[in-house]
Design an enzyme around this catalytic site. Structure first.
Site, short mmCIF file in Angstrom:
data_model
loop_
_atom_site.label_atom_id
_atom_site.label_comp_id
_atom_site.label_asym_id
_atom_site.label_seq_id
_atom_site.Cartn_x
_atom_site.Cartn_y
_atom_site.Cartn_z
N CYS A 170 -1.20 6.47 9.53
CA CYS A 170 0.18 6.13 10.16
C CYS A 170 -0.12 4.93 10.90
CB CYS A 170 0.81 7.26 10.89
SG CYS A 170 2.54 6.74 11.20
N CYS A 214 7.20 -4.02 15.99
CA CYS A 214 6.83 -3.12 16.76
C CYS A 214 5.15 -3.18 17.02
CB CYS A 214 6.82 -1.80 16.06
SG CYS A 214 8.65 -1.39 15.45
N GLU A 257 1.01 -1.28 -0.02
CA GLU A 257 -0.05 -0.06 0.13
C GLU A 257 0.96 0.95 -0.15
OE1 GLU A 257 -3.80 -2.00 2.22
OE2 GLU A 257 -2.84 -0.45 3.20
N CYS A 301 2.05 -1.19 15.55
CA CYS A 301 1.86 -1.13 14.01
C CYS A 301 1.17 -2.09 13.63
CB CYS A 301 3.11 -0.81 13.59
SG CYS A 301 3.36 -0.48 11.83
N CYS A 361 3.87 8.57 0.90
CA CYS A 361 4.26 7.78 1.72
C CYS A 361 4.68 6.36 1.16
CB CYS A 361 3.35 7.41 2.92
SG CYS A 361 3.98 6.29 4.35
#
Length: 359
Positions: free
Chosen positions: A336, A117, A93, A120, A106
């Site tokens: 994000c 992490c 993506e 995420c 991005c």
């Protein structure tokens, strides 16, 4: 799979070497770079300042093979998200965020992510492989084409799926193309590499690239960062900050951006804000606070606005440039930490995550 050489995998030095092998002059590299990256041309036959013989030869041995857009979404706030097909098994993506005066793309560097992490969504998908240079820069090519006449692409951040510095060589080649005047011509301050802290690779990057640096910090001490960003166990905060200082050592105006996701009751206390301001003393830096973007089965929640304001006030009082990232594209899961793509997971991380939910 095609046996032809994909010219998207080559930066200017690579293209010059390729044309030298063909017995052609180096300027052919800049001609072809401009056709591919500035004009958006992938058909050699349309490259009119190349001789007919050279065009025919290129068509025989080379190609410009791009990721394919299989899905496009546009958010209410103008954010675009593209799902790109790579090889029939994996999808990534890529997100474009329009703002006043600029437009930021991005870009992903891996299919999934090799790191884990805990806050995420990409990390929960597991990991399949690194992206090629063509697949990284192809995201920029595809986005620029899709946005033509709608929006200007002025900035690129390597903050999509994956850890760029674990895909070092391909990332560096793609960065070279982004900043090459004969390709995308972006200024070094408009191209940013974001890392979770792969210290040896960060030190190497300092010697070969002038891209801006962002670091996913997310905690003011090793004890907490070991949990949130497990690579910290290998490269603790002190080592990481020394590498950051090395990265910007030759340029007085440069700053490292430290990214800090705001997790309610985990890392957002006033005391932790004081710890963070002390930690960053003496490092030219700015702090980007990121309100947490939830995803299915996560244990975390977003900090309240009041908590974020209190945290910000402490950092600003200590003299740190501090911004809070405006959440963009969350209605299409483009914010994000929300990018997931389609990952043929080799780590069994998806399966373990699903089993944990069932249990």
């Amino acid at each position: 799979m095609s046996s032809k050489l994909n010219l998207l995998n080559l930066d200017r030095k690579g293209l010059e070497a390729f044309f030298a092998e063909l017995g052609e002059k180096p300027f052919r590299a800049t001609q072809v770079l401009k056709w591919i990256h500035q004009e958006g041309v992938s058909d050699f036959e349309l490259m009119s300042n190349l001789s007919k013989a050279l065009r025919a030869r290129l068509a025989d041995i080379a190609e410009v093979r791009l990721p394919e857009i299989v899905f496009e979404q546009k958010s209410e706030d103008g954010t675009y998200k593209w799902v790109l097909e790579l090889d029939g098994q994996n999808r990534i993506e890529t997100v474009f965020i329009p703002e006043e005066g600029r437009g930021t793309l991005c870009v992903s560097s891996q299919v999934g992510c090799a790191l884990e992490c805990t806050f995420c969504s990409t990390a929960q998908q597991g990991f399949n492989r690194n992206l090629s240079t063509a697949e990284i820069i192809g995201q920029v090519w595809v986005a620029a084409k899709a946005l033509k006449g709608k929006a200007n692409l002025t900035n690129v951040v390597m903050m999509g799926m994956g850890e760029p510095l674990l895909n070092f060589n391909n990332t560096v080649s793609a960065l070279n193309l982004m900043m090459d005047d004969f390709a995308y011509g972006l200024a070094k301050r408009r191209v940013t590499v974001s890392t979770s802290g792969v210290v040896p690779a960060l030190l190497r990057l300092a010697d070969v690239s002038e891209a801006s640096l962002a670091v996913s910090l997310h905690a003011p001490n090793d004890e907490l960062r070991d949990i949130l960003v497990p690579i910290n166990k290998k490269y603790p905060i002190a080592q990481l900050l020394e590498a950051c200082k090395y990265y910007i050592k030759d340029e007085k105006r440069r700053k490292v951006t430290f990214e800090y996701v705001m997790l309610s009751g985990i890392n957002d206390s006033v005391e932790q804000a004081h710890q963070l301001s002390k930690l960053l003393e003496g490092i030219p830096s700015k702090v980007n606070l990121i309100p947490f973007n939830p995803f299915p089965n996560t244990q975390y929640t977003r900090s309240s606005n009041n908590a974020i304001h209190r945290f910000t006030a402490v950092l600003k009082e200590a003299g740190l440039i501090t911004t809070t990232r405006k959440t963009r594209g969350d209605d299409i899961d483009a914010a994000c930490g929300q990018l997931v793509g389609k990952v043929k997971d080799k780590t069994k991380r998806q399966l373990k995550s699903q089993q944990a939910v069932i249990l």
